[in-house]
Design a protein around this motif. Structure first.
Motif, PDB file in Angstrom:
ATOM      1  N   ILE A 248      53.729  34.279  41.598  1.00 28.75           N
ATOM      2  CA  ILE A 248      52.737  34.542  40.305  1.00 28.75           C
ATOM      3  C   ILE A 248      52.557  32.871  39.989  1.00 28.75           C
ATOM      4  CG2 ILE A 248      53.933  36.126  39.012  1.00 28.75           C
ATOM      5  CD1 ILE A 248      54.533  35.361  37.615  1.00 28.75           C
ATOM      6  N   GLY A 249      51.634  32.323  39.752  1.00 27.17           N
ATOM      7  CA  GLY A 249      50.951  30.784  38.458  1.00 27.17           C
ATOM      8  C   GLY A 249      50.407  30.240  39.804  1.00 27.17           C
ATOM      9  N   LYS A 250      50.635  31.381  41.475  1.00 25.38           N
ATOM     10  CA  LYS A 250      50.142  30.306  42.280  1.00 25.38           C
ATOM     11  C   LYS A 250      48.415  30.144  42.778  1.00 25.38           C
ATOM     12  CE  LYS A 250      54.069  28.077  42.781  1.00 25.38           C
ATOM     13  NZ  LYS A 250      54.308  26.558  42.799  1.00 25.38           N
ATOM     14  N   GLY A 251      48.274  31.174  42.252  1.00 22.50           N
ATOM     15  CA  GLY A 251      46.798  31.356  42.339  1.00 22.50           C
ATOM     16  C   GLY A 251      46.499  33.250  42.746  1.00 22.50           C
ATOM     17  N   LEU A 252      45.534  34.089  43.129  1.00 24.41           N
ATOM     18  CA  LEU A 252      45.026  35.026  43.007  1.00 24.41           C
ATOM     19  C   LEU A 252      45.161  35.813  44.612  1.00 24.41           C
ATOM     20  CD1 LEU A 252      41.430  33.522  41.435  1.00 24.41           C
ATOM     21  CD2 LEU A 252      44.209  35.134  40.029  1.00 24.41           C
ATOM     22  N   THR A 253      45.077  36.756  44.726  1.00 22.29           N
ATOM     23  CA  THR A 253      44.654  37.713  46.108  1.00 22.29           C
ATOM     24  C   THR A 253      42.611  37.861  45.639  1.00 22.29           C
ATOM     25  OG1 THR A 253      44.634  39.736  45.201  1.00 22.29           O
ATOM     26  CG2 THR A 253      47.039  38.357  45.986  1.00 22.29           C
ATOM     27  N   LEU A 254      41.977  38.217  47.320  1.00 27.92           N
ATOM     28  CA  LEU A 254      41.415  38.638  47.788  1.00 27.92           C
ATOM     29  C   LEU A 254      42.033  39.625  48.925  1.00 27.92           C
ATOM     30  CD1 LEU A 254      38.970  35.576  48.780  1.00 27.92           C
ATOM     31  CD2 LEU A 254      39.619  36.267  46.515  1.00 27.92           C
ATOM     32  N   GLY A 255      41.568  41.073  48.186  1.00 30.93           N
ATOM     33  CA  GLY A 255      41.471  42.388  48.561  1.00 30.93           C
ATOM     34  C   GLY A 255      40.612  42.336  50.258  1.00 30.93           C
ATOM     35  N   ILE A 256      40.872  42.770  50.846  1.00 31.99           N
ATOM     36  CA  ILE A 256      40.210  43.146  52.537  1.00 31.99           C
ATOM     37  C   ILE A 256      40.837  44.388  53.047  1.00 31.99           C
ATOM     38  CG2 ILE A 256      41.740  42.003  53.868  1.00 31.99           C
ATOM     39  CD1 ILE A 256      39.198  41.098  55.675  1.00 31.99           C
ATOM     40  N   GLY A 257      39.910  45.443  53.425  1.00 33.27           N
ATOM     41  CA  GLY A 257      39.511  46.703  53.790  1.00 33.27           C
ATOM     42  C   GLY A 257      38.954  47.520  53.200  1.00 33.27           C
ATOM     43  N   PRO A 258      38.521  48.925  53.771  1.00 33.19           N
ATOM     44  CA  PRO A 258      37.515  49.620  53.907  1.00 33.19           C
ATOM     45  C   PRO A 258      36.748  49.825  52.246  1.00 33.19           C
ATOM     46  CG  PRO A 258      39.542  50.768  54.400  1.00 33.19           C
ATOM     47  CD  PRO A 258      40.469  49.814  54.060  1.00 33.19           C
ATOM     48  N   SER A 259      37.780  49.589  51.449  1.00 29.75           N
ATOM     49  CA  SER A 259      36.581  49.470  49.955  1.00 29.75           C
ATOM     50  C   SER A 259      36.170  48.129  49.441  1.00 29.75           C
ATOM     51  CB  SER A 259      37.519  49.996  48.870  1.00 29.75           C
ATOM     52  OG  SER A 259      38.225  50.760  48.634  1.00 29.75           O
ATOM     53  N   ILE A 260      35.965  47.101  50.348  1.00 24.78           N
ATOM     54  CA  ILE A 260      35.781  45.579  50.340  1.00 24.78           C
ATOM     55  C   ILE A 260      34.788  45.704  51.274  1.00 24.78           C
ATOM     56  CG2 ILE A 260      36.218  43.258  50.492  1.00 24.78           C
ATOM     57  CD1 ILE A 260      38.876  45.802  49.266  1.00 24.78           C
ATOM     58  N   HIS A 261      33.552  45.433  50.903  1.00 25.03           N
ATOM     59  CA  HIS A 261      32.482  44.527  51.875  1.00 25.03           C
ATOM     60  C   HIS A 261      33.472  43.451  52.443  1.00 25.03           C
ATOM     61  CE1 HIS A 261      28.956  44.049  53.195  1.00 25.03           C
ATOM     62  NE2 HIS A 261      27.938  44.896  53.200  1.00 25.03           N
ATOM     63  N   PRO A 262      32.912  43.010  53.993  1.00 21.67           N
ATOM     64  CA  PRO A 262      33.768  41.848  54.627  1.00 21.67           C
ATOM     65  C   PRO A 262      32.453  40.980  53.823  1.00 21.67           C
ATOM     66  CG  PRO A 262      31.929  43.928  56.015  1.00 21.67           C
ATOM     67  CD  PRO A 262      32.617  44.546  54.522  1.00 21.67           C
ATOM     68  N   PHE A 263      31.533  41.181  53.615  1.00 23.93           N
ATOM     69  CA  PHE A 263      30.208  40.327  53.076  1.00 23.93           C
ATOM     70  C   PHE A 263      31.327  39.279  52.006  1.00 23.93           C
ATOM     71  CE2 PHE A 263      26.237  37.760  51.755  1.00 23.93           C
ATOM     72  CZ  PHE A 263      26.442  37.676  52.917  1.00 23.93           C
ATOM     73  N   LEU A 264      30.793  39.900  51.118  1.00 20.87           N
ATOM     74  CA  LEU A 264      31.716  39.560  49.850  1.00 20.87           C
ATOM     75  C   LEU A 264      32.728  39.266  49.855  1.00 20.87           C
ATOM     76  CD1 LEU A 264      30.481  42.312  47.662  1.00 20.87           C
ATOM     77  CD2 LEU A 264      28.887  40.272  47.808  1.00 20.87           C
ATOM     78  N   HIS A 265      33.623  39.628  50.638  1.00 26.21           N
ATOM     79  CA  HIS A 265      35.400  39.073  51.211  1.00 26.21           C
ATOM     80  C   HIS A 265      34.960  37.639  51.397  1.00 26.21           C
ATOM     81  CE1 HIS A 265      39.652  38.533  52.035  1.00 26.21           C
ATOM     82  NE2 HIS A 265      38.747  38.435  53.184  1.00 26.21           N
ATOM     83  N   ALA A 266      33.570  37.735  52.323  1.00 32.53           N
ATOM     84  CA  ALA A 266      33.567  36.119  53.164  1.00 32.53           C
ATOM     85  C   ALA A 266      33.110  35.558  51.867  1.00 32.53           C
ATOM     86  CB  ALA A 266      32.709  36.540  54.138  1.00 32.53           C
ATOM     87  N   LYS A 267      32.528  35.852  51.167  1.00 30.62           N
ATOM     88  CA  LYS A 267      31.533  34.569  50.640  1.00 30.62           C
ATOM     89  C   LYS A 267      32.671  34.419  49.321  1.00 30.62           C
ATOM     90  CE  LYS A 267      27.589  34.623  51.650  1.00 30.62           C
ATOM     91  NZ  LYS A 267      27.304  33.306  52.462  1.00 30.62           N
ATOM     92  N   PHE A 268      33.808  35.286  49.021  1.00 23.71           N
ATOM     93  CA  PHE A 268      34.492  34.907  48.522  1.00 23.71           C
ATOM     94  C   PHE A 268      35.834  33.647  48.668  1.00 23.71           C
ATOM     95  CE2 PHE A 268      32.976  37.716  45.002  1.00 23.71           C
ATOM     96  CZ  PHE A 268      33.560  37.335  43.606  1.00 23.71           C
TER      97      PHE A 268
END
Length: 352
Positions: A248-268
């Motif tokens: 905690i306090g060190k940043g966020l997480t970006l999900g990756i997996g079947p429910s996450i669109h890979p294009f949006l993951h890359a853009k984030f």
């Protein structure tokens, strides 16, 4: 960026258990009315706030969803002057004994979660974590008074007030997921300062802890072009120091997996690098455990991203979050929404 702590503390002090969110929904609706062009409630009680974009109609739209419901308890039975319990959502029962609660009977009744002495428990349970079936709530009434004022099915919510800890951290119940509502509120505030091409829908969703009903039905109603789900994830702490927990306090997480669109993951990922917002990639190889699992298949399908804020002691009354991570999430959401170009949707392809 405004100080979100007072608003967040008000959210953490309000009940609003899954399926019964109206107390906290009222607070969110009142705050968002000053920030959005339209605010309304869905048929199930989710709060919808629209910030209109500047592009010519019909415009593409972004839905950002943060569920507002909380885990809690329900009265399962009355044994004399004591109340028996069932869970409303997933609860870590290890820390329940001694927890202050509020029983929502014919009038609000303060109470304490208690357990019988070890010698009165089944022999197999005496030296183990006490199961919910052995825990009780003491509201201080006689058996006759309890029978009149409390009914089976009444809600039991945690009543401890939020506490500011050192290091700009905050502890309290319902941090999952009202910190994400706070981050979404910061996003709406930041969007006031500029122009954004797309319509932006902010959604404080109901019933995520059990059914995903709020996020899914809102997606069917609003028909967004893209969606971002903001939730919490497991923060590193005692007994949680492996690859599947995040500091905690060190940043966020970006999900990756079947429910996450890979294009949006890359853009984030690209956006966080440009903004110098620290993030970690969070594997979600099956289900994400968030509204994204249902939201991405709503209607004709919605390309979806999951952004998470690490918290300690998930699903307990004493969850802990770093204020800095909430601010980071609010800034990232606002920057993504403001940066969506009119033709962005045409570039979205499933290419992993």
């Amino acid at each position: 960026m405004t100080d979100i702590s007072p608003f967040l503390k008000s959210l953490l002090s309000a009940p609003g258990l899954t399926g019964h969110e109206s107390p906290v929904a009222g607070l969110i609706e009142a705050r968002w009315r000053s920030l959005a062009d339209e605010v309304s409630l869905s048929r199930l009680g989710s709060v919808h706030a629209l910030m209109r974009g500047s592009a010519a109609a019909p415009r593409s739209s972004l839905l950002i969803s943060a569920h507002m419901d909380a885990i809690g308890l329900m009265v399962a039975g009355i044994s004399g002057e004591f109340l028996r319990l069932s869970a409303l959502g997933g609860i870590d029962v290890r820390v329940l004994p001694g927890a202050p609660v509020l029983v929502h009977g014919r009038k609000p009744l303060p109470g304490i979660v208690v357990q019988p002495p070890a010698r009165l428990l089944p022999e197999s349970s005496a030296d183990e974590v006490i199961g919910l079936e052995h825990l009780l709530v003491d509201v201080g009434l006689t058996a006759a008074q309890a029978a009149r004022q409390v009914w089976v099915g009444d809600l039991v919510s945690f009543s401890n007030e939020p506490v500011e800890l050192s290091g700009e951290t905050l502890s309290g119940h319902s941090i999952d997921n009202r910190v994400s509502v706070a981050a979404l509120t910061l996003c709406l505030e930041a969007l006031q300062a500029g122009v954004h091409a797309w319509d932006v829908w902010a959604v404080a969703a109901v019933q995520e802890e059990l059914t995903f009903a709020g996020g899914v039905t809102s997606a069917f109603t609003l028909r967004p072009s893209l969606a971002v789900v903001v939730d919490t994830t497991f923060g590193k702490g005692p007994g949680a120091s492996g690859w599947d927990a995040f500091p905690i306090g060190k940043g966020l997480t970006l999900g990756i997996g079947p429910s996450i669109h890979p294009f949006l993951h890359a853009k984030f990922r690209e956006l966080t690098e440009r903004l110098e917002i620290p993030v970690a990639v969070e594997p979600m190889p099956t289900f994400s455990g968030t509204e994204a699992d249902g939201l991405q298949v709503a209607a004709q399908g919605v390309p979806t991203m999951v952004l998470s804020i690490p918290i300690r002691y998930m699903h307990t009354p004493v969850e802990v979050v770093a204020i800095k991570d909430i601010q980071r999430a609010g800034r990232l959401l606002a920057e993504f929404a403001a940066g969506l170009e009119e033709d962005f949707l045409e570039k979205v392809v499933w290419d992993d």
